[in-house]
Design an enzyme around this catalytic site. Structure first.
Site, PDB file in Angstrom:
ATOM      1  N   LEU A 179       0.808  -1.225   0.000  1.00 23.60           N
ATOM      2  CA  LEU A 179       0.000   0.000   0.000  1.00 23.60           C
ATOM      3  C   LEU A 179       0.838   1.271   0.000  1.00 23.60           C
ATOM      4  O   LEU A 179       0.352   2.340  -0.352  1.00 23.60           O
ATOM      5  CB  LEU A 179      -0.941  -0.001   1.215  1.00 23.60           C
ATOM      6  CG  LEU A 179      -1.916  -1.193   1.276  1.00 23.60           C
ATOM      7  CD1 LEU A 179      -2.721  -1.148   2.568  1.00 23.60           C
ATOM      8  CD2 LEU A 179      -2.857  -1.200   0.076  1.00 23.60           C
ATOM      9  N   ARG A 236       2.933   2.161  -2.065  1.00 25.32           N
ATOM     10  CA  ARG A 236       3.147   2.677  -3.421  1.00 25.32           C
ATOM     11  C   ARG A 236       2.118   2.209  -4.439  1.00 25.32           C
ATOM     12  O   ARG A 236       1.975   2.828  -5.480  1.00 25.32           O
ATOM     13  CB  ARG A 236       4.543   2.266  -3.917  1.00 25.32           C
ATOM     14  CG  ARG A 236       4.713   0.773  -4.037  1.00 25.32           C
ATOM     15  CD  ARG A 236       6.158   0.320  -4.075  1.00 25.32           C
ATOM     16  NE  ARG A 236       6.208  -1.135  -4.097  1.00 25.32           N
ATOM     17  CZ  ARG A 236       5.980  -1.927  -3.055  1.00 25.32           C
ATOM     18  NH1 ARG A 236       5.707  -1.406  -1.877  1.00 25.32           N
ATOM     19  NH2 ARG A 236       6.004  -3.224  -3.169  1.00 25.32           N
ATOM     20  N   ASP A 241       8.391  -7.044 -11.867  1.00 29.54           N
ATOM     21  CA  ASP A 241       9.419  -6.779 -10.870  1.00 29.54           C
ATOM     22  C   ASP A 241      10.474  -7.882 -10.860  1.00 29.54           C
ATOM     23  O   ASP A 241      11.201  -8.021  -9.906  1.00 29.54           O
ATOM     24  CB  ASP A 241       8.769  -6.663  -9.483  1.00 29.54           C
ATOM     25  CG  ASP A 241       8.021  -7.936  -9.115  1.00 29.54           C
ATOM     26  OD1 ASP A 241       7.938  -8.856  -9.954  1.00 29.54           O
ATOM     27  OD2 ASP A 241       7.516  -8.008  -7.976  1.00 29.54           O
ATOM     28  N   CYS A 270      12.616  -5.223  -5.046  1.00 23.32           N
ATOM     29  CA  CYS A 270      12.170  -4.123  -4.187  1.00 23.32           C
ATOM     30  C   CYS A 270      11.884  -4.636  -2.777  1.00 23.32           C
ATOM     31  O   CYS A 270      12.074  -3.921  -1.800  1.00 23.32           O
ATOM     32  CB  CYS A 270      10.939  -3.448  -4.771  1.00 23.32           C
ATOM     33  SG  CYS A 270      11.305  -2.476  -6.249  1.00 23.32           S
ATOM     34  N   CYS A 315      19.178 -13.636   7.482  1.00 22.75           N
ATOM     35  CA  CYS A 315      18.968 -12.272   6.948  1.00 22.75           C
ATOM     36  C   CYS A 315      17.464 -12.036   6.910  1.00 22.75           C
ATOM     37  O   CYS A 315      16.729 -12.586   7.724  1.00 22.75           O
ATOM     38  CB  CYS A 315      19.651 -12.071   5.605  1.00 22.75           C
ATOM     39  SG  CYS A 315      18.926 -12.960   4.237  1.00 22.75           S
TER      40      CYS A 315
END
Ligand SMILES: [Zn+2]
Length: 382
Positions: free
Chosen positions: A70, A72, A129, A188, A340
């Site tokens: 949300l 972007r 993406d 991203c 990670c």
């Protein structure tokens, strides 16, 4: 193709532009655009194209709306979390312009369906993406001679172009013949992205689509626009068609769609996944933390700013960015589990430590996100 009185009022600011006019608006209405992805880029693209009067918009997306979208993905609202992105997109688009026909393709684009998905549309816009889908979209558009309006974003930087060998320009493969090794360029989700950035790059893509539809202006065919939001700087590169390009060159070797996951080095999902000897689960990591007698140490290789967002008690931090300088702080004969965010950087850290002679290093599958999902929901998921 005619415009009714409602449409004439709706598009009046276009109709009074001599470059658009009634003839141009009719071309916009006659145009059909396939938008691959209803995410960050797909949001401004689909919303502005619908508002501008594009007659038919296809949306390809198999995913559902997540809270972390949300920031972007303005096609979707808080109330849409958990819904199909394609369905949420259709609702938003028709809320903006009920004259726009929206066709939803609630599926993952693949080598099997890409040509059939793309064929009915005039223009394709790449809002994907990942590299496998980007090469797939490129090759399918070259084969079908459809303009491919490209955009990509990461962190604070974006780029855009129009790939159309049939209009004299290069394709994506002329620019990037080989995909980067898996894990080299973060997504991203891994690297982050400024929320406004897809708005800027997506609006460049939407502008190019409208220019292609009306046949006016100088398109981005043969040019790559690079945008840096931190510097607020635009740059432009001239692109040339590569005569050796395997898909649009003089002697193409790719004449039909290939296996893009394999091309990008992504291991295919096997029906019965074998346990990966390099990986441990978050449950195994929990056992190691609870029982020091096992002699296994867990090390968090995320960066300091991520550690401030969420951390696990008793797990020391040694960021991947400092590992080259600081790996001597670790004992090559101790057993380590590396953690990670989702498991990609800890895999890199594992490979590095093994090169340095560490024998007993393993990667925690799914990272701290899996820990938050499966072990302790109090650890924030970011
Ligand atoms: Zn090419």
């Amino acid at each position: 193709m005619e415009l009714n009185n409602d449409e004439i009022r709706r598009y009046s600011r276009h109709l009074i532009l001599p470059e658009v006019g009634l003839a141009g608006q009719k071309k916009i209405k006659a145009a059909s655009v396939l938008c691959i992805g209803a995410g960050g880029l797909g949001s401004p693209i689909a919303m502005y194209l619908a508002a501008a009067g594009i007659g038919k918009i296809g949306i390809v997306d198999f995913d559902t709306v997540d809270f972390s979208n949300l920031q972007r993905q303005i096609l979707h609202t808080d109330a849409d979390v958990g819904r199909s992105k394609a369905e949420s997109a259709k609702e938003t688009i028709n809320g903006i312009n009920p004259h726009c026909e929206v066709v939803i393709h609630n599926t993952r684009i693949s080598s099997e369906n890409a040509l059939d998905l793309i064929r009915p549309y005039d223009i394709v816009v790449d809002g994907t993406d990942n590299f496998a889908t980007r090469y797939l979209t490129n090759d399918a558009c070259v084969i079908l001679k459809k303009p491919n309006v490209y955009g990509s974003i990461l962190r604070f930087e974006g780029q855009a172009s129009v790939f159309a060998p049939h209009l004299g320009g290069p394709c994506y493969r002329c620019l990037y013949p080989e995909p980067p090794p898996p894990g080299m360029v973060p997504s991203c989700a891994e690297g982050g992205v400024l929320g406004v950035l897809p708005g800027i790059v997506g609006c460049i893509q939407a502008t190019e689509i409208l220019k292609l539809a009306i046949g006016k202006g100088t398109s981005l065919v043969g040019r790559l626009v690079l945008f840096d939001a931190l510097k607020m700087e635009f740059k432009e590169l001239k692109l040339r068609r590569d005569p050796q390009c395997p898909v649009c060159g003089e002697h193409p070797t790719i004449k039909e769609l290939i296996d893009y996951e394999q091309f990008c080095g992504i291991a295919p999902d096997v029906a019965a996944p074998q346990a990966n000897p390099d990986e441990v689960t978050v449950q195994e990591m929990q056992r190691a933390l609870k029982d020091p007698k096992l002699g296994i140490k867990v090390v968090d290789v995320r960066e300091m700013f991520e550690h401030e967002i969420s951390r696990i008690d008793g797990v020391p931090l040694l960021p991947l960015s400092e590992l080259r300088q600081r790996f001597t702080e670790l004992d090559p004969n101790t057993q380590y589990y590396l953690l990670c965010k989702v498991g990609a950087r800890s895999h890199q850290a594992m490979e590095f430590l093994r090169q340095q002679g560490f024998k007993y290093v393993k990667n925690v599958k799914g990272g701290i996100v899996a820990w938050s999902d499966e072990i302790d929901r109090n650890v924030p998921r970011y």
